[in-house]
Design a protein around this motif. Sequence first.
Motif, mmCIF file in Angstrom:
data_model
loop_
_atom_site.group_PDB
_atom_site.id
_atom_site.type_symbol
_atom_site.label_atom_id
_atom_site.label_comp_id
_atom_site.label_asym_id
_atom_site.label_seq_id
_atom_site.Cartn_x
_atom_site.Cartn_y
_atom_site.Cartn_z
ATOM 1 N N PRO A 149 0.803 -1.222 0.000
ATOM 2 C CA PRO A 149 0.000 0.000 0.000
ATOM 3 C C PRO A 149 0.840 1.278 0.000
ATOM 4 N N LEU A 194 -4.990 -8.410 -1.661
ATOM 5 C CA LEU A 194 -5.597 -7.752 -0.498
ATOM 6 C C LEU A 194 -6.227 -6.421 -0.880
ATOM 7 N N ALA A 195 -5.663 -5.723 -1.868
ATOM 8 C CA ALA A 195 -6.240 -4.460 -2.318
ATOM 9 C C ALA A 195 -7.609 -4.680 -2.962
ATOM 10 N N THR A 243 -9.714 -7.179 -2.232
ATOM 11 C CA THR A 243 -10.635 -7.471 -1.123
ATOM 12 C C THR A 243 -11.026 -6.201 -0.391
ATOM 13 N N HIS A 244 -10.064 -5.329 -0.143
ATOM 14 C CA HIS A 244 -10.358 -4.064 0.548
ATOM 15 C C HIS A 244 -11.317 -3.213 -0.267
ATOM 16 N N ALA A 245 -11.150 -3.174 -1.582
ATOM 17 C CA ALA A 245 -12.046 -2.392 -2.425
ATOM 18 C C ALA A 245 -13.470 -2.928 -2.360
ATOM 19 N N GLN A 273 -14.818 -4.612 0.136
ATOM 20 C CA GLN A 273 -15.347 -4.299 1.462
ATOM 21 C C GLN A 273 -15.771 -2.827 1.547
ATOM 22 N N GLU A 274 -14.970 -1.959 0.972
ATOM 23 C CA GLU A 274 -15.301 -0.531 0.990
ATOM 24 C C GLU A 274 -16.580 -0.260 0.204
ATOM 25 N N PRO A 276 -14.531 3.059 -3.814
ATOM 26 C CA PRO A 276 -13.157 2.643 -4.123
ATOM 27 C C PRO A 276 -12.763 3.056 -5.531
#
Length: 372
Positions: free
Chosen positions: A103, A138-139, A141-143, A145-146, A153
């Motif tokens: 990140p 992981l980026a 997955t984070h997007a 979730q956001e 995102p």
Amino acid sequence: MRRFPLHTLLLMLVALLAFARLYYVTHRDTPAPAPGQAPTAKPVKITPPDLGPAACRGLDAVLADLLQPDAGTSWDAGTAWSDARRQLGDCPTPPAAACARGPALASRAPLVARDALPRDLLATLCERCAPQDNPCGLAVTHALQEAAKRGNPDLQEAHWSLEHAGTALGAACHELARSAVGPAAMTGTDVEAQVLALAEELSPTCARTGQLPAPLLNAAAVQQGARAPRLAQLHTGGAVEAAPIKPDQLEGPEDTLRAFDRDEQSGVKLSTAPGAEGALRLGYTPALKSLVSFRVRATGPGSLRARIPAPDGVGRQDSGGFFVDPTVCRFHGTGRWEICKPAVPLLDVDAVNVHPERPGVELKELEIIGAR
């Protein structure tokens, strides 16, 4: 005959005795411990941990130095970045600590700066990190979730991350199916607009690489329709020779066969029923390879839902496994024939369920047109 001096013979005798003593000490059996006495512990052989190639061991420290606020990011000041890239090239699987720098690397080089060394280094890092540590996976997955939390995102950043996910591509696509495409393929599930936008942005990569099942993708395209039109554009199958196919199993009222006897005057009355199976369940064994359209004649409104198997963890679950249930036809029930043709064919359909919208709806005739 030449004789050895006396002192030489004595030295040879001493050497022979020393050898015999050494042989005795090293080859004798270890005596058994006396009763009640703990056995003598054997020496513990300590094996040093395998820290991997030298390039991997020092990679995190190198990245930490590069990410200091005063570190340069341009090509003119890029000697250190180039050295780091070469070191990463010699590291087949970077350690988790180095992967966690992803990140920070991304923030150092926005996508508009495609020639920036930090972005180039991040691409290599993502392609080499293990799936559980992969910064690009992981980026993604984070997007997702956001987006589920009504955030916004960066779609291009999420797309870039998925394209460079390396060994984490399969896990990232499964997460896309679980949290975006799967919910989009189910009746009665509210899907945020941001989630649908991500599904449209990311699905082409997963579909192209075979990581997103076509039956699930087509089900989402049919369920969402105009809300996510780009999903329907991903269908690549050609035309099939379709014909009306009677169900192999019927679950519902005793006179259900009246809806398939080609007599437009007879029919079966349906009562509303909760759950995914509705008032009438029409099963197919084996599943239909393709389902292209429906003809319905009824008195009273209702809908048809298809049951399509899904990957583990995606959609709903019953005794038969995981599945999605898109609504594939809504009929008004005017007493005349109504035709429903989904935007794309439904694939791998193992059942069609009839859901009347009020009690007393009579299903006169139903034709399910597809191919096995």
